[in-house]
Design an enzyme around this catalytic site. Structure first.
Site, mmCIF file in Angstrom:
data_model
loop_
_atom_site.group_PDB
_atom_site.id
_atom_site.type_symbol
_atom_site.label_atom_id
_atom_site.label_comp_id
_atom_site.label_asym_id
_atom_site.label_seq_id
_atom_site.Cartn_x
_atom_site.Cartn_y
_atom_site.Cartn_z
ATOM 1 C CD GLU A 63 9.712 -93.016 7.519
ATOM 2 O OE1 GLU A 63 9.117 -92.225 8.276
ATOM 3 O OE2 GLU A 63 10.519 -92.647 6.638
ATOM 4 C CG LEU A 92 13.358 -93.527 10.376
ATOM 5 C CD1 LEU A 92 13.684 -92.574 11.501
ATOM 6 C CD2 LEU A 92 11.871 -93.787 10.309
ATOM 7 C CD GLU A 94 10.825 -90.104 4.728
ATOM 8 O OE1 GLU A 94 10.310 -90.119 5.870
ATOM 9 O OE2 GLU A 94 12.024 -89.817 4.514
ATOM 10 C CD GLN A 116 5.882 -91.711 10.632
ATOM 11 O OE1 GLN A 116 6.776 -90.906 10.909
ATOM 12 N NE2 GLN A 116 5.928 -92.982 10.967
ATOM 13 C CG PHE A 117 3.324 -86.667 9.815
ATOM 14 C CD1 PHE A 117 2.156 -86.093 10.284
ATOM 15 C CD2 PHE A 117 4.018 -87.529 10.647
ATOM 16 C CE1 PHE A 117 1.680 -86.354 11.554
ATOM 17 C CE2 PHE A 117 3.560 -87.804 11.925
ATOM 18 C CZ PHE A 117 2.398 -87.221 12.384
ATOM 19 C CG ASP A 118 1.490 -83.104 5.717
ATOM 20 O OD1 ASP A 118 2.463 -82.734 6.408
ATOM 21 O OD2 ASP A 118 0.319 -83.056 6.130
ATOM 22 C CG PHE A 120 7.603 -87.025 7.700
ATOM 23 C CD1 PHE A 120 7.762 -85.713 8.111
ATOM 24 C CD2 PHE A 120 7.487 -88.001 8.670
ATOM 25 C CE1 PHE A 120 7.797 -85.376 9.454
ATOM 26 C CE2 PHE A 120 7.518 -87.683 10.023
ATOM 27 C CZ PHE A 120 7.675 -86.362 10.410
ATOM 28 C CE1 TYR A 122 6.206 -81.635 0.457
ATOM 29 C CE2 TYR A 122 7.165 -80.501 2.341
ATOM 30 C CZ TYR A 122 6.101 -80.714 1.482
ATOM 31 O OH TYR A 122 4.930 -80.017 1.649
ATOM 32 C CG HIS A 163 4.284 -83.276 12.180
ATOM 33 N ND1 HIS A 163 5.365 -82.498 12.524
ATOM 34 C CD2 HIS A 163 4.605 -84.548 12.507
ATOM 35 C CE1 HIS A 163 6.302 -83.273 13.042
ATOM 36 N NE2 HIS A 163 5.864 -84.516 13.043
#
Length: 370
Positions: A63, A92, A94, A116-118, A120, A122, A163
């Site tokens: 992303e 978007l 994952e 992108q972020f930890d 995200f 999941y 985040h």
């Protein structure tokens, strides 16, 4: 929408001009020899560019990683250099990102993806656990999965709860995955290159608060050493590092907690206490030998991590050290971790994250009196 992805040979034909630009860019970088102030973000970016230049089957997607260069600008310039066939944006989704990467890896490519972020990542967890981690084993070794999942993780940036997760325990618990987390600029470069070269899937945990930390690093020399390491057996995988030697107690840390451990050791030295700091580097595989050699020497140990303490990587390290070093311990092994609560609001994270004072207090409790 992301562009249609072709095979690596087709991609080569479509981006021949970009490949030429990549070669010129790599040559220009190599000319800047000698140690230079480099951020971890730059080291990771250079590692990606060098890997893509060295192997046309390596590609990067996720992303906002294309023209934007990623939220943290780790992929900055890759689309301009290599073309949209090799560094591109995705929807978007994952789970779709990981699923597509699995198909590519099965068919001979080496995808590197960014979550992108930890937290995200999941939505992709089922893909990672059920397919990424198991494919090699379920095919009796017939199918390899050379796939890197880059995950910016941890706190220290004033972000909110979705985040700043420290999700490494989920991946470390999943057999079939390697889990890397660099704590220095140099390791950012060499460990990402090693992860991309690996035929096994690697979850590459990047300490986001360290993206803009600087070290004096010679990226050209690191590139040369990596190229030699493919045949010389050099590398970081499964090798912890002694970040600071000491004699009185061992601080065991990884990723974003390593600088905190070093700061605590520096403060302890002013009080006359010599603390050794071990940088774990690769959580899976884990280097029992280096860690236990240090603990047997000092007789005391403290494990430091930002993640929750309960059922954590820190818990596993304590268990492994206790099993192997029991008769050398002068005190029970202690942990300094994040508290077992959801990640707090930005103004409160300094109380949640392990700090120098909490570490020194725990060191004081390591039964120094006979």
């Amino acid at each position: 929408m992301s562009p249609t992805v072709t095979t690596s040979s087709e991609a080569n034909g479509n981006v021949s001009a970009a490949t030429a630009r990549a070669a010129a860019s790599a040559a220009a970088t190599a000319e800047a020899t000698g140690p230079q102030p480099v951020t971890m973000a730059k080291a990771l970016n250079t590692a990606l560019a060098d890997a893509m230049h060295a192997d046309s089957s390596v590609l990067m997607f996720g992303e906002d990683v294309g023209m934007l260069g990623g939220v943290f600008r780790i992929t900055d310039g890759l689309t301009a250099t290599f073309g949209e066939q090799r560094c591109f944006d995705t929807p978007l989704a994952e789970s779709g990102i990981v699923g597509m990467a699995v198909g590519m890896a099965i068919n001979g490519m080496r995808p590197v993806i960014e979550m992108q972020f930890d937290a995200f990542a999941y939505p992709a967890f089922e893909q990672i656990v059920s397919h990424v981690a198991k494919m090699h084993n379920r095919t009796r070794g017939t199918v390899k999965l050379p796939l890197v999942i880059r995950i910016p993780y941890g706190g220290g940036i004033g972000g909110v709860e979705h985040h700043c997760d420290s999700s490494e325990a989920y991946y470390a618990h999943t057999a079939g995955l390697k889990v890397y987390t660099p704590a220095t600029v140099a390791d950012g470069y060499r460990m990402l290159r090693e992860a991309i070269d690996s035929d096994d899937p690697v979850v590459f945990m990047e300490p986001k608060k360290m993206y803009w930390t600087k070290d004096s690093v010679d990226l050209g020399e690191l590139r040369r050493l990596h190229e030699q390491g493919a045949t010389a057996g050099l590398g970081s995988e499964g090798r912890a590092a002694v970040a600071r030697p000491g004699t009185d107690a061992t601080l065991i840390a990884y990723g974003p907690s390593v600088p905190t451990a070093l700061a605590a050791a520096e403060a302890a030295a002013l009080e006359g206490r010599s603390l050794e700091v071990i940088d774990v580097r690769t959580i899976v595989p884990f280097d029992d030998a280096t860690v236990c050699e240090s603990v047997r020497k000092t007789g005391r140990a403290l494990v430091i991590a930002e993640a929750h303490g309960f059922a954590s990587v820190a818990s596993e390290i304590v268990a492994r050290v206790q099993e192997r070093c029991f008769h050398h311990l002068a005190a029970p092994i202690r942990r300094v971790t994040g508290f077992d609560v959801p990640y707090p609001a930005p103004k409160l994270e300094k109380y949640y994250l392990p700090g120098v004072d909490r570490i020194l207090d725990a060191v004081d409790d390591l039964q120094w009196e006979d």
